[in-house]
Scaffold this active site. Structure first.
Site, short mmCIF file in Angstrom:
data_model
loop_
_atom_site.label_atom_id
_atom_site.label_comp_id
_atom_site.label_asym_id
_atom_site.label_seq_id
_atom_site.Cartn_x
_atom_site.Cartn_y
_atom_site.Cartn_z
N ASP A 73 146.39 17.45 32.58
CA ASP A 73 147.47 17.51 33.58
C ASP A 73 148.25 18.80 33.35
O ASP A 73 148.04 19.49 32.36
CB ASP A 73 148.39 16.29 33.47
CG ASP A 73 148.69 15.95 32.04
OD1 ASP A 73 148.80 16.88 31.21
OD2 ASP A 73 148.82 14.75 31.72
N ASP A 75 151.98 20.57 33.04
CA ASP A 75 153.42 20.39 32.87
C ASP A 75 154.11 21.71 33.16
O ASP A 75 153.56 22.78 32.90
CB ASP A 75 153.73 19.97 31.42
CG ASP A 75 153.10 18.64 31.08
OD1 ASP A 75 152.93 17.80 31.99
OD2 ASP A 75 152.76 18.44 29.90
N ASP A 150 155.45 21.82 18.96
CA ASP A 150 154.78 21.58 17.68
C ASP A 150 153.87 22.72 17.21
O ASP A 150 154.06 23.26 16.12
CB ASP A 150 154.05 20.23 17.68
CG ASP A 150 153.23 19.97 18.94
OD1 ASP A 150 153.10 20.90 19.77
OD2 ASP A 150 152.72 18.85 19.10
P1 ATP Z 1 147.16 16.53 25.63
O1 ATP Z 1 146.03 17.39 26.02
O2 ATP Z 1 146.76 15.42 24.74
O3 ATP Z 1 148.06 16.09 26.76
P2 ATP Z 1 149.46 18.05 24.93
O4 ATP Z 1 149.66 19.14 23.92
O5 ATP Z 1 149.66 18.40 26.35
O6 ATP Z 1 148.03 17.47 24.66
P3 ATP Z 1 151.54 16.12 25.29
O7 ATP Z 1 151.82 14.91 24.48
O8 ATP Z 1 151.19 16.03 26.71
O9 ATP Z 1 150.38 16.87 24.50
O10 ATP Z 1 152.79 17.07 25.09
C1 ATP Z 1 153.08 18.19 25.91
C2 ATP Z 1 153.72 19.30 25.08
O11 ATP Z 1 154.94 18.85 24.50
C3 ATP Z 1 152.89 19.78 23.91
O12 ATP Z 1 151.97 20.76 24.29
C4 ATP Z 1 153.94 20.33 22.98
O13 ATP Z 1 154.34 21.62 23.37
C5 ATP Z 1 155.10 19.38 23.20
N1 ATP Z 1 155.09 18.26 22.23
C6 ATP Z 1 154.53 17.05 22.38
N2 ATP Z 1 154.72 16.26 21.31
C7 ATP Z 1 155.47 16.98 20.46
C8 ATP Z 1 156.03 16.72 19.17
N3 ATP Z 1 155.85 15.56 18.56
N4 ATP Z 1 156.77 17.70 18.60
C9 ATP Z 1 156.97 18.87 19.23
N5 ATP Z 1 156.47 19.18 20.42
C10 ATP Z 1 155.72 18.26 21.05
MG MG Z 2 149.68 16.96 28.08
#
Ligand code: ATP
Ligand code: MG
Length: 450
Positions: A73, A75, A150
């Protein structure tokens, strides 16, 4: 060779600019084109920018595109407040309590828009006694928003209008080098939020990239901190691992990092059932394959698989004690669910489906008379059949049973008739049972739809 050389010359001619503390990577270097951004995310960034705000695609989507993967997705991060975002898009709504986000709808697509946030300074931060952040919901600027994320690969801001990437933490270079590196001091970041240790495992396994040595090093000694994280959040993260499409790699990585033991009861169940390990790994591999083919998978099916050998073990004991098979199955299911509920925090909403899948297993044995036809009509037949195939593949039941059902369900009426087994052969004809005192649905009193 020549191509490589030309590429290098070409790259050199496209300098990385610096704006404030950000490196600005031009399209000519990173190669992510505006067209690769979803329709909705383009609309959102365009709309916000036209209204005078900053707006960038951020997080997993930019990382995935750089790694030539399809993002799950998109963001968007902006300097507009949730109310301001809400005013720009008619079809949007504010969600979230801890930190408010805006969901903007475009047909099927939902774009999540978050306002830049900053990490709260150590002295104002609310933490628990282990240093875990309880609150991180202050608005901030783009640089601060990058710093609270993160991993460096997750902190890149892509502007679809200029096709430039803003990078504050060398995330572009890390991603290009297939490296997952935490931003800042790893120990501090894990203390703030221990779930980041699991995210490190999941993302590196899912993306097939290395975990930076300094990022990985403290995990072994800090893993106990996961014990302070609310269970619901842990379950969420474990589910993300199991449904990542790379659950097998995730589990292997957890093993390697010695993160699998004693912390997450759900994982213990997966990894420490000697009898069921083969079955569970097959179930996970099967889930990964289905996700790879864009087929739906259900958490209930997965939970049913994870607990199956526990149910079988309990059932065997009861049958040996003289209980009838079906009654014993009800008791075994209730026992296992009651026990695991406390440990695993598996939500109740999955119970009914798990029980149906388990209960239908016994009915596959019955291949005479009308019973196979009635089984085919069960709404949960498909899931139960997939489950049966896993049992065959793991060697628990004979392949012949799976093959029989595979043929029977699609066979014409004539062939089906031929296939039926004579009453009393193979499966014993059911004796009439004395009425039971307890209802079939079991101790919990929950209806089991059959
Ligand atoms: P996925 O492909 O699984 O969605 P993602 O990196 O997009 O991976 P999300 O959980 O959708 O993971 O989180 C979106 C963004 O928010 C991450 O890319 C990161 O920048 C931030 N983020 C998410 N969880 C954390 C955390 N626990 N601590 C700091 N930043 C976080
Ligand atoms: Mg994501």
């Amino acid at each position: 060779m020549i191509k490589k050389f030309l590429k290098r010359v070409f790259r050199k001619s496209h300098k990385i600019k610096t704006v404030g503390n950000a490196q600005v990577i031009p399209f000519e270097l990173h190669g992510v084109a505006r067209e690769q951004i979803s329709y909705g995310a383009q609309k959102v960034t365009d709309g916000l920018q036209a209204a005078g705000f900053q707006a960038y695609v951020v997080g997993g989507a930019v990382r995935d595109l750089l790694l030539e993967r399809t993002p799950k997705d998109f963001d968007v991060a902006t300097d507009a407040t949730p109310e301001e975002v809400r005013r720009v898009f008619r079809r949007s709504r504010i969600i979230g309590r801890r930190f408010r986000l805006v969901h903007v709808m475009f047909g099927e697509e939902v774009v999540e828009v978050s306002t830049y946030r900053r990490m709260i300074d150590a002295e104002d931060a609310q933490t628990d006694e282990h240093g875990r952040l309880l609150r991180d919901n202050e608005f901030g600027d783009q640089e601060q928003d990058a710093a609270r994320r993160d991993f460096t690969a997750n902190a890149l801001f892509y502007d679809p209008a200029t096709q430039e990437i803003y990078d504050y933490h060398r995330g572009y270079a890390d991603t290009r080098d297939h490296l997952l590196r935490i931003i800042g001091d790893p120990q501090v970041r894990y203390r703030e939020d221990p779930v980041r240790m699991l995210r490190a495992v999941r993302l590196s396994a899912k993306l097939g990239i290395r975990l930076d040595a300094a990022t990985a090093a403290p995990i072994a000694e800090m893993k106990e901190l996961l014990g302070n994280v609310p269970e619901a959040r842990l379950l969420d993260e474990v589910l993300k691992m199991l449904l990542s499409g790379h659950s097998v790699e995730c589990i292997q990585q957890l093993h390697r990092m010695n993160l699998h033991h004693g912390l997450l009861p759900l994982l213990d169940v997966i990894l420490e059932q000697p009898m069921g390990e083969k079955f569970v790994m097959l179930a996970l591999r099967n889930t990964d394959e289905r996700l790879g083919q864009d087929k739906p998978v259900s958490p209930a099916f997965l939970f049913a698989a994870l607990l199956w050998h526990e149910v079988l073990a309990a059932w065997n004991i009861l049958v040996q004690q003289g209980e009838r098979p079906v009654g014993a199955m009800h008791t075994a299911m209730d026992e296992v669910l009651a026990k695991q509920k406390k440990k695993l925090a598996i939500p109740h909403r999955y119970d009914a489906v798990m029980k149906e899948i388990w209960l239908l297993q016994q009915r596959f044995e019955q291949r005479a008379g009308q019973r196979p036809f009635r089984l085919l009509e069960q709404p949960r037949f498909r899931a139960a059949f997939d489950f049966l195939l896993l049992r065959c593949a793991s060697g628990e039941v004979d392949d012949e049973l799976g093959l029989w059902w595979d043929e029977f369900q699609d066979a014409g009426a004539e062939r089906q008739k031929e296939m039926l087994q004579p009453e009393g052969a193979g499966d014993k004809k059911r004796r009439r049972r004395k009425p039971r005192k307890k209802p079939e649905a079991g101790a919990a009193g929950e209806p089991v739809s059959q």
